[in-house]
Enzyme design. Structure first.
Site, PDB file in Angstrom:
ATOM      1  N   GLY A  80     102.455  -3.898 105.154  1.00  0.00           N
ATOM      2  CA  GLY A  80     103.487  -4.403 104.245  1.00  0.00           C
ATOM      3  C   GLY A  80     103.443  -3.672 102.924  1.00  0.00           C
ATOM      4  O   GLY A  80     102.627  -2.770 102.727  1.00  0.00           O
TER       5      GLY A  80
ATOM      6  N   GLY B 130     102.101  -3.235 100.057  1.00  0.00           N
ATOM      7  CA  GLY B 130     100.864  -3.681  99.413  1.00  0.00           C
ATOM      8  C   GLY B 130     100.816  -3.336  97.939  1.00  0.00           C
ATOM      9  O   GLY B 130     100.019  -3.895  97.188  1.00  0.00           O
ATOM     10  N   ARG B 131     101.614  -2.377  97.561  1.00  0.00           N
ATOM     11  CA  ARG B 131     101.653  -2.026  96.143  1.00  0.00           C
ATOM     12  C   ARG B 131     103.042  -1.557  95.741  1.00  0.00           C
ATOM     13  O   ARG B 131     103.218  -0.896  94.727  1.00  0.00           O
ATOM     14  CB  ARG B 131     100.627  -0.961  95.824  1.00  0.00           C
ATOM     15  CG  ARG B 131     100.765   0.265  96.722  1.00  0.00           C
ATOM     16  CD  ARG B 131      99.876   1.351  96.226  1.00  0.00           C
ATOM     17  NE  ARG B 131      99.737   2.382  97.232  1.00  0.00           N
ATOM     18  CZ  ARG B 131      99.143   3.523  97.015  1.00  0.00           C
ATOM     19  NH1 ARG B 131      98.638   3.765  95.824  1.00  0.00           N
ATOM     20  NH2 ARG B 131      99.035   4.416  97.965  1.00  0.00           N
TER      21      ARG B 131
ATOM     22  N   LYS C 157     106.378   1.567  92.774  1.00  0.00           N
ATOM     23  CA  LYS C 157     105.148   1.744  93.565  1.00  0.00           C
ATOM     24  C   LYS C 157     103.975   1.737  92.587  1.00  0.00           C
ATOM     25  O   LYS C 157     103.964   2.520  91.636  1.00  0.00           O
ATOM     26  CB  LYS C 157     105.198   3.074  94.322  1.00  0.00           C
ATOM     27  CG  LYS C 157     103.988   3.327  95.214  1.00  0.00           C
ATOM     28  CD  LYS C 157     104.246   4.523  96.109  1.00  0.00           C
ATOM     29  CE  LYS C 157     103.039   4.894  96.938  1.00  0.00           C
ATOM     30  NZ  LYS C 157     103.347   6.025  97.828  1.00  0.00           N
TER      31      LYS C 157
ATOM     32  N   ARG D 267     110.877   4.681  92.914  1.00  0.00           N
ATOM     33  CA  ARG D 267     111.544   5.489  93.934  1.00  0.00           C
ATOM     34  C   ARG D 267     112.844   4.845  94.384  1.00  0.00           C
ATOM     35  O   ARG D 267     113.044   3.644  94.227  1.00  0.00           O
ATOM     36  CB  ARG D 267     110.591   5.790  95.086  1.00  0.00           C
ATOM     37  CG  ARG D 267     109.872   4.586  95.627  1.00  0.00           C
ATOM     38  CD  ARG D 267     108.779   5.041  96.570  1.00  0.00           C
ATOM     39  NE  ARG D 267     108.283   3.928  97.368  1.00  0.00           N
ATOM     40  CZ  ARG D 267     107.383   4.053  98.325  1.00  0.00           C
ATOM     41  NH1 ARG D 267     106.890   5.233  98.628  1.00  0.00           N
ATOM     42  NH2 ARG D 267     106.977   3.001  99.006  1.00  0.00           N
TER      43      ARG D 267
ATOM     44  N   ARG E 114     111.187   0.916 107.648  1.00  0.00           N
ATOM     45  CA  ARG E 114     110.320   1.822 108.419  1.00  0.00           C
ATOM     46  C   ARG E 114     110.294   1.433 109.894  1.00  0.00           C
ATOM     47  O   ARG E 114     110.663   0.297 110.228  1.00  0.00           O
ATOM     48  CB  ARG E 114     108.886   1.711 107.860  1.00  0.00           C
ATOM     49  CG  ARG E 114     108.802   2.029 106.388  1.00  0.00           C
ATOM     50  CD  ARG E 114     107.832   1.082 105.671  1.00  0.00           C
ATOM     51  NE  ARG E 114     107.941   1.285 104.216  1.00  0.00           N
ATOM     52  CZ  ARG E 114     107.275   2.206 103.542  1.00  0.00           C
ATOM     53  NH1 ARG E 114     106.406   2.970 104.185  1.00  0.00           N
ATOM     54  NH2 ARG E 114     107.445   2.354 102.263  1.00  0.00           N
TER      55      ARG E 114
ATOM     56  N   ASP F 181     104.174   3.291 110.091  1.00  0.00           N
ATOM     57  CA  ASP F 181     104.660   2.572 108.907  1.00  0.00           C
ATOM     58  C   ASP F 181     105.125   3.545 107.825  1.00  0.00           C
ATOM     59  O   ASP F 181     105.705   3.134 106.832  1.00  0.00           O
ATOM     60  CB  ASP F 181     103.569   1.646 108.340  1.00  0.00           C
ATOM     61  CG  ASP F 181     102.261   2.373 108.102  1.00  0.00           C
ATOM     62  OD1 ASP F 181     101.711   2.931 109.065  1.00  0.00           O
ATOM     63  OD2 ASP F 181     101.793   2.401 106.945  1.00  0.00           O
ATOM     64  N   ASN F 182     104.897   4.837 108.038  1.00  0.00           N
ATOM     65  CA  ASN F 182     105.371   5.837 107.085  1.00  0.00           C
ATOM     66  C   ASN F 182     106.543   6.634 107.656  1.00  0.00           C
ATOM     67  O   ASN F 182     106.822   7.748 107.201  1.00  0.00           O
ATOM     68  CB  ASN F 182     104.234   6.791 106.701  1.00  0.00           C
ATOM     69  CG  ASN F 182     103.160   6.087 105.883  1.00  0.00           C
ATOM     70  OD1 ASN F 182     103.415   5.063 105.271  1.00  0.00           O
ATOM     71  ND2 ASN F 182     101.966   6.647 105.866  1.00  0.00           N
TER      72      ASN F 182
ATOM     73  N   ASP G   9     106.835   8.030 101.727  1.00  0.00           N
ATOM     74  CA  ASP G   9     105.410   7.793 101.471  1.00  0.00           C
ATOM     75  C   ASP G   9     104.637   9.097 101.278  1.00  0.00           C
ATOM     76  O   ASP G   9     103.854   9.516 102.126  1.00  0.00           O
ATOM     77  CB  ASP G   9     104.771   6.942 102.574  1.00  0.00           C
ATOM     78  CG  ASP G   9     105.026   5.467 102.312  1.00  0.00           C
ATOM     79  OD1 ASP G   9     105.908   5.149 101.486  1.00  0.00           O
ATOM     80  OD2 ASP G   9     104.341   4.627 102.917  1.00  0.00           O
TER      81      ASP G   9
END
Ligand code: AMP
Ligand code: MG
Length: 503
Positions: free
Chosen positions: A101, A103-104, A123, A186, A193, A262-263, A272
């Site tokens: 998820g 996360g940051r 981010k 961004r 994703r 996930d990227n 990412d």
């Protein structure tokens, strides 16, 4: 206004139309929460072209009433922003990693920009429910790398998420060493994703999975809605976009470094930016990520990894597609489209105006020589643009890049004959080739120069580098020795730079 955000400082903002369609997916998909802002922030870099694309006026970053510095450091919100962190899962290094998820990352909202809706994300703006063991932060080093590469890829016409700005702070952050925190803002049409789909498939939530697929089709792949099997059509469309993206990465010599599912963007964007790298000396086995011990994401493996990742997406969409055969069939075009797109990109890099039998061999034979002699990828192609096809022409600048001169000479004779055969005009071809073979790419050591200066409080290098990378095909002649050196071979110290997943 959402109750959770009532405490966030609201500032006046530009007149942007916020659409926030991701919110419509419902709470299964995200958690709404405010950012943990950066203390005492300062601007590090700004992309004016990204701001323009969002429809922000030229003074957006400086207007005191808008407090953009605070907004893009996570300390304030413009009216209409509704931050959330989204949930996804994924395969990391080929292994199911379970729930991940944002996360940051924090999704601030979607703007109805002049060229279409765009989402904005911070981010590095603190902990979210998906931070797992992480601290929710990003360091200045990694934000500058993401910022510069996003904007460089855009200028190379490679699909990518954009970067609007980087803000920095004295806040210490522990990585291998103590570094300082930063936030990268961004921008993309969507940050969805492959891992978003994997999440709802794996957690056996077919209704949510369908909602997500319908959302993506309606917004980004409307043609698929009319197909006999819309979900298979979606998978096929994603496979095609991914094939195009991978062809562009391979042609320019870009290594992503962490091609976990996930990227992988559902829109076929480069997303990412972490331990990425552009090739210096050509090595097909180049591993840009120091943490990738097995070389899973080595340069030459990227196209197969993307195909593997598409299989993970197919698996996730299977509950909607129904027939495994239909899902596999939807992936089939990747097998033909990737090599076709790559060959077409390489033909352009070699300045071949027509398609002829034997082109693949001609191209591969030079690539093989380059790999054997560790010729610099970007410099070789840039020098190739000046190739003189006259019989017996020395082509010394290019020839000097090779150790095996007889092998190069033999290849050059074949290339010259091939060019003459299609009646290629050297000058016209050179012009064409200079529009596809960049003179400037974001080599690791260039990013490093900008990072070191920024860490010392000097942000001019980031700005100058951005300016050059924005026009990567231009000569920038007369720009001075510093800029010219950026087009040269990496210095000896470049080989000691280690780029890992730590960011
Ligand atoms: P990445 O390898 O950067 O794509 O990150 C994989 C997952 O770890 C994602 O879910 C990220 O949001 C999360 N992550 C990475 N770094 C951090 C961090 N410093 N704090 C919280 N989560 C992180
Ligand atoms: Mg990631």
């Amino acid at each position: 206004m959402n109750a959770v955000l009532d405490d966030s400082v609201q500032r006046a903002g530009p007149a942007l139309a916020w659409t926030q369609r991701f919110h419509g997916l419902g709470p299964d998909f995200y958690t709404e929460l405010p950012a943990q802002g950066l203390p005492d922030p300062h601007w590090v870099a700004i992309s004016e072209t990204c701001a323009e694309r969002l429809g922000l006026p030229p003074d957006w970053a400086q207007r005191p009433d808008w407090a953009a510095l605070q907004v893009f450091s996570g300390n304030a919100l413009w009216p209409g922003m509704r931050p959330l962190a989204s949930i996804y899962s994924g395969h990391q290094f080929g292994v199911w990693a379970g729930q991940l998820g944002d996360g940051r990352a924090l999704w601030l909202g979607e703007v109805d920009a002049p060229a279409g809706p765009l989402e904005i994300q911070l981010k590095g703006s603190g902990l979210t429910p998906y931070s797992r063991m992480g601290d929710g932060r990003a360091v200045l080093r990694s934000c500058i790398r993401e910022f510069l590469c996003s904007e460089a890829m855009e200028a190379l016409s490679i699909p990518t998420t954009r970067a609007l700005a980087v803000t920095g702070s004295p806040l210490p952050v522990r990585r291998e060493e103590i570094e300082t925190a930063a936030v990268c803002t961004r921008v993309a049409e969507s940050f969805i994703r492959f891992g978003h789909f994997e999440h709802f498939a794996h957690h056996d939530q077919p209704a949510a999975l369908r909602r997500l697929a319908d959302f993506v089709i309606e917004r980004y792949y409307p043609d698929c809605a009319d197909a006999a099997q819309p979900y298979a059509a979606l998978l096929e469309a994603v496979a095609r976009r991914t094939a195009t993206l991978l062809a562009q990465w391979q042609a320019v010599g870009f290594c992503h470094g962490v091609m976990n599912t996930d990227n992988m963007s559902i829109l076929g964007l480069t997303i990412d930016y972490g331990p990425f790298g552009f090739l210096d000396a050509f090595d097909p086995g180049h591993i840009c990520n120091h943490s990738d011990h097995a070389g899973r994401y080595a340069f030459a493996r990227q196209p197969n990894v993307a195909f593997w990742n598409l299989h993970a997406l197919a698996q996730a969409l299977l509950p909607l597609i129904g027939e495994p055969d239909a899902a596999l069939a939807a992936l089939e075009p990747y097998r033909t489209e990737f090599p076709a797109a790559l060959l077409s990109a390489l033909r352009a890099k070699f300045g071949l105006a027509t398609a002829q039998e034997g082109d693949r061999e001609l191209v591969d034979d030079l690539l093989r020589l380059m790999a054997q002699d560790r010729a610099d990828y970007t410099i070789t192609f840039r020098r190739l643009t000046a190739f003189d096809s006259a019989e017996g022409a020395p082509n010394s600048a290019l020839r000097d890049l090779f150790l095996d001169r007889p092998a190069f000479d033999a290849w050059a004779r074949r290339y010259a004959a091939r060019l003459r055969q299609e009646g290629s005009d050297d000058a016209a071809r050179a012009l064409r080739m200079r529009r596809v073979n960049p003179k400037f790419i974001l080599r690791n050591h260039l990013a490093e120069l900008a990072i070191r200066d920024a860490q010392a409080g000097e942000f001019g290098t980031v700005e100058r580098l951005l300016k050059v990378l924005r026009r990567p095909y231009d000569e920038h002649s007369g720009a001075g020795p510093e800029i010219e050196a950026w087009a040269g071979f990496p210095p000896d110290w470049a080989s000691s730079i280690e780029v890992s997943c730590s960011s």
